[in-house]
Motif scaffolding. Structure first.
Motif, PDB file in Angstrom:
ATOM      1  N   ARG A  39      39.220  40.312  40.731  1.00 42.72           N
ATOM      2  CA  ARG A  39      38.148  41.297  40.524  1.00 42.72           C
ATOM      3  C   ARG A  39      37.728  41.409  39.061  1.00 42.72           C
ATOM      4  O   ARG A  39      36.968  42.303  38.700  1.00 42.72           O
ATOM      5  CB  ARG A  39      38.605  42.676  41.035  1.00 42.72           C
ATOM      6  N   THR A  40      38.219  40.516  38.245  1.00 46.25           N
ATOM      7  CA  THR A  40      37.835  40.547  36.831  1.00 46.25           C
ATOM      8  C   THR A  40      36.424  39.996  36.679  1.00 46.25           C
ATOM      9  O   THR A  40      35.966  39.184  37.496  1.00 46.25           O
ATOM     10  CB  THR A  40      38.805  39.704  35.987  1.00 46.25           C
ATOM     11  N   PRO A  41      35.702  40.395  35.624  1.00 52.73           N
ATOM     12  CA  PRO A  41      34.361  39.838  35.408  1.00 52.73           C
ATOM     13  C   PRO A  41      34.357  38.315  35.326  1.00 52.73           C
ATOM     14  O   PRO A  41      33.446  37.665  35.850  1.00 52.73           O
ATOM     15  CB  PRO A  41      33.938  40.482  34.086  1.00 52.73           C
ATOM     16  N   ALA A  42      35.382  37.747  34.704  1.00 50.28           N
ATOM     17  CA  ALA A  42      35.425  36.288  34.563  1.00 50.28           C
ATOM     18  C   ALA A  42      35.556  35.605  35.926  1.00 50.28           C
ATOM     19  O   ALA A  42      34.883  34.591  36.192  1.00 50.28           O
ATOM     20  CB  ALA A  42      36.592  35.887  33.662  1.00 50.28           C
ATOM     21  N   PHE A  43      36.411  36.166  36.791  1.00 54.07           N
ATOM     22  CA  PHE A  43      36.570  35.544  38.106  1.00 54.07           C
ATOM     23  C   PHE A  43      35.326  35.764  38.964  1.00 54.07           C
ATOM     24  O   PHE A  43      34.857  34.843  39.647  1.00 54.07           O
ATOM     25  CB  PHE A  43      37.802  36.089  38.825  1.00 54.07           C
ATOM     26  N   LEU A  44      34.770  36.978  38.934  1.00 54.26           N
ATOM     27  CA  LEU A  44      33.586  37.269  39.748  1.00 54.26           C
ATOM     28  C   LEU A  44      32.381  36.444  39.319  1.00 54.26           C
ATOM     29  O   LEU A  44      31.489  36.178  40.128  1.00 54.26           O
ATOM     30  CB  LEU A  44      33.270  38.764  39.681  1.00 54.26           C
ATOM     31  N   ALA A  45      32.367  36.015  38.085  1.00 56.92           N
ATOM     32  CA  ALA A  45      31.289  35.130  37.631  1.00 56.92           C
ATOM     33  C   ALA A  45      31.381  33.773  38.324  1.00 56.92           C
ATOM     34  O   ALA A  45      30.353  33.107  38.533  1.00 56.92           O
ATOM     35  CB  ALA A  45      31.356  34.963  36.122  1.00 56.92           C
ATOM     36  N   MET A  46      32.606  33.370  38.670  1.00 60.76           N
ATOM     37  CA  MET A  46      32.793  32.098  39.381  1.00 60.76           C
ATOM     38  C   MET A  46      32.619  32.267  40.882  1.00 60.76           C
ATOM     39  O   MET A  46      32.049  31.411  41.554  1.00 60.76           O
ATOM     40  CB  MET A  46      34.191  31.534  39.083  1.00 60.76           C
ATOM     41  N   ASN A  47      33.136  33.375  41.422  1.00 61.96           N
ATOM     42  CA  ASN A  47      33.041  33.652  42.856  1.00 61.96           C
ATOM     43  C   ASN A  47      32.736  35.127  43.059  1.00 61.96           C
ATOM     44  O   ASN A  47      33.654  35.958  43.058  1.00 61.96           O
ATOM     45  CB  ASN A  47      34.338  33.272  43.576  1.00 61.96           C
ATOM     46  N   PRO A  48      31.470  35.473  43.234  1.00 61.14           N
ATOM     47  CA  PRO A  48      31.081  36.887  43.388  1.00 61.14           C
ATOM     48  C   PRO A  48      31.750  37.577  44.566  1.00 61.14           C
ATOM     49  O   PRO A  48      31.810  38.803  44.603  1.00 61.14           O
ATOM     50  CB  PRO A  48      29.564  36.818  43.575  1.00 61.14           C
ATOM     51  N   ALA A  49      32.268  36.818  45.543  1.00 63.19           N
ATOM     52  CA  ALA A  49      32.965  37.426  46.675  1.00 63.19           C
ATOM     53  C   ALA A  49      34.336  37.953  46.277  1.00 63.19           C
ATOM     54  O   ALA A  49      34.943  38.726  47.018  1.00 63.19           O
ATOM     55  CB  ALA A  49      33.112  36.411  47.812  1.00 63.19           C
ATOM     56  N   GLY A  50      34.834  37.532  45.117  1.00 62.65           N
ATOM     57  CA  GLY A  50      36.116  38.035  44.634  1.00 62.65           C
ATOM     58  C   GLY A  50      37.292  37.623  45.495  1.00 62.65           C
ATOM     59  O   GLY A  50      38.202  38.414  45.733  1.00 62.65           O
ATOM     60  N   GLN A  51      37.284  36.372  45.956  1.00 58.33           N
ATOM     61  CA  GLN A  51      38.336  35.893  46.846  1.00 58.33           C
ATOM     62  C   GLN A  51      38.921  34.587  46.338  1.00 58.33           C
ATOM     63  O   GLN A  51      38.225  33.793  45.695  1.00 58.33           O
ATOM     64  CB  GLN A  51      37.781  35.659  48.262  1.00 58.33           C
ATOM     65  N   VAL A  52      40.179  34.381  46.657  1.00 57.24           N
ATOM     66  CA  VAL A  52      40.808  33.077  46.498  1.00 57.24           C
ATOM     67  C   VAL A  52      41.125  32.548  47.898  1.00 57.24           C
ATOM     68  O   VAL A  52      41.267  33.344  48.824  1.00 57.24           O
ATOM     69  CB  VAL A  52      42.107  33.164  45.644  1.00 57.24           C
ATOM     70  N   PRO A  53      41.173  31.215  48.038  1.00 56.92           N
ATOM     71  CA  PRO A  53      41.109  30.196  47.000  1.00 56.92           C
ATOM     72  C   PRO A  53      39.687  29.962  46.499  1.00 56.92           C
ATOM     73  O   PRO A  53      38.710  30.210  47.202  1.00 56.92           O
ATOM     74  CB  PRO A  53      41.635  28.954  47.710  1.00 56.92           C
ATOM     75  N   LEU A  54      39.649  29.471  45.281  1.00 56.60           N
ATOM     76  CA  LEU A  54      38.407  29.015  44.670  1.00 56.60           C
ATOM     77  C   LEU A  54      38.726  27.720  43.942  1.00 56.60           C
ATOM     78  O   LEU A  54      39.726  27.634  43.233  1.00 56.60           O
ATOM     79  CB  LEU A  54      37.880  30.061  43.679  1.00 56.60           C
ATOM     80  N   VAL A  55      37.877  26.743  44.134  1.00 54.92           N
ATOM     81  CA  VAL A  55      38.043  25.463  43.452  1.00 54.92           C
ATOM     82  C   VAL A  55      36.873  25.258  42.502  1.00 54.92           C
ATOM     83  O   VAL A  55      35.716  25.510  42.868  1.00 54.92           O
ATOM     84  CB  VAL A  55      38.110  24.306  44.471  1.00 54.92           C
ATOM     85  N   LEU A  56      37.196  24.865  41.281  1.00 55.65           N
ATOM     86  CA  LEU A  56      36.181  24.347  40.374  1.00 55.65           C
ATOM     87  C   LEU A  56      36.320  22.834  40.385  1.00 55.65           C
ATOM     88  O   LEU A  56      37.353  22.295  39.975  1.00 55.65           O
ATOM     89  CB  LEU A  56      36.375  24.888  38.956  1.00 55.65           C
ATOM     90  N   LEU A  57      35.301  22.164  40.888  1.00 58.06           N
ATOM     91  CA  LEU A  57      35.348  20.712  40.978  1.00 58.06           C
ATOM     92  C   LEU A  57      35.310  20.085  39.589  1.00 58.06           C
ATOM     93  O   LEU A  57      35.067  20.772  38.592  1.00 58.06           O
ATOM     94  CB  LEU A  57      34.186  20.219  41.841  1.00 58.06           C
TER      95      LEU A  57
END
Length: 199
Positions: A39-57
């Motif tokens: 739920r941090t701004p940095a994470f939400l910038a990558m995934n606005p849904a605020g969920q993991v997993p998230l992959v950066l290709l």
């Protein structure tokens, strides 16, 4: 590639296990849901849904939703059958997992394991649906080694993490021998330590 995941999450573990099985190069970024790190701004910038997993290709593009990630990572591998019908059967199981299995088995496990509830205080409808999902799996696996075709596939990868954790919610695997045997085969195939099937 970077994988943002929480090691307590079956949805995250299946992404990690797929990357490991395919010998893909990645950095694991532990991201604690219970610590609010999704739920941090940095994470939400990558995934606005605020969920993991998230992959950066490798090229920096983000991809979320565990089964979408599995399909992306598994393209061109034996984890997705070449036969179009069998591929669709894999998708059938993956869609079912997120709609009819994870919302009940995983939620029951989370409430007991991480929220401190006891199995007897869980919502009876939640337990009924979780038991029903495990029964469906047990029926489907009778006389079969794997869910689709004759080999381990993304269908098995999608379903094994939370099924394997079901006893943490007080859900019985001992009474479901086909599921128990399948979990043992999956653990051996993935090189995982056996968790056992109690209770």
């Amino acid at each position: 590639m970077k994988i943002f995941g929480d090691s307590i999450s079956g949805n995250c573990l299946k992404v990690k296990w797929t990357a490991d099985l395919l010998d893909l190069d990645y950095d694991w970024v532990e991201t604690g849901v219970l610590k609010g790190e999704t739920r941090t701004p940095a994470f939400l910038a990558m995934n606005p849904a605020g969920q993991v997993p998230l992959v950066l290709l490798d090229d920096g593009r983000p991809l979320a939703q565990s089964n979408a990630i599995l399909l992306h990572l598994g393209r061109g591998s034996d984890l997705i059958p070449a036969d179009p019908y069998l591929e669709s059967r894999v998708l059938e199981w993956m869609f079912w997992e997120q709609y009819s299995h994870e919302p009940y088995v995983a939620v029951a496990r989370f409430q007991v394991r991480y929220l401190g509830k006891t199995p007897d205080t869980l919502d009876p409808d939640l337990v009924r649906r979780a038991e029903g999902a495990l029964d469906h799996l047990d029926t489907a696996l009778k006389g079969r080694d794997w869910l689709v075709g004759e080999a381990f596939s993304l269908a098995d990868m999608a379903l094994v993490p939370y099924t394997r954790f079901a006893p943490e919610a007080g859900l019985s695997l001992q009474s479901r021998p086909s599921v128990s045997g399948w979990i043992s085969r999956c653990e051996a195939y993935l090189g995982l330590p056996a968790l056992g099937v109690s209770p």
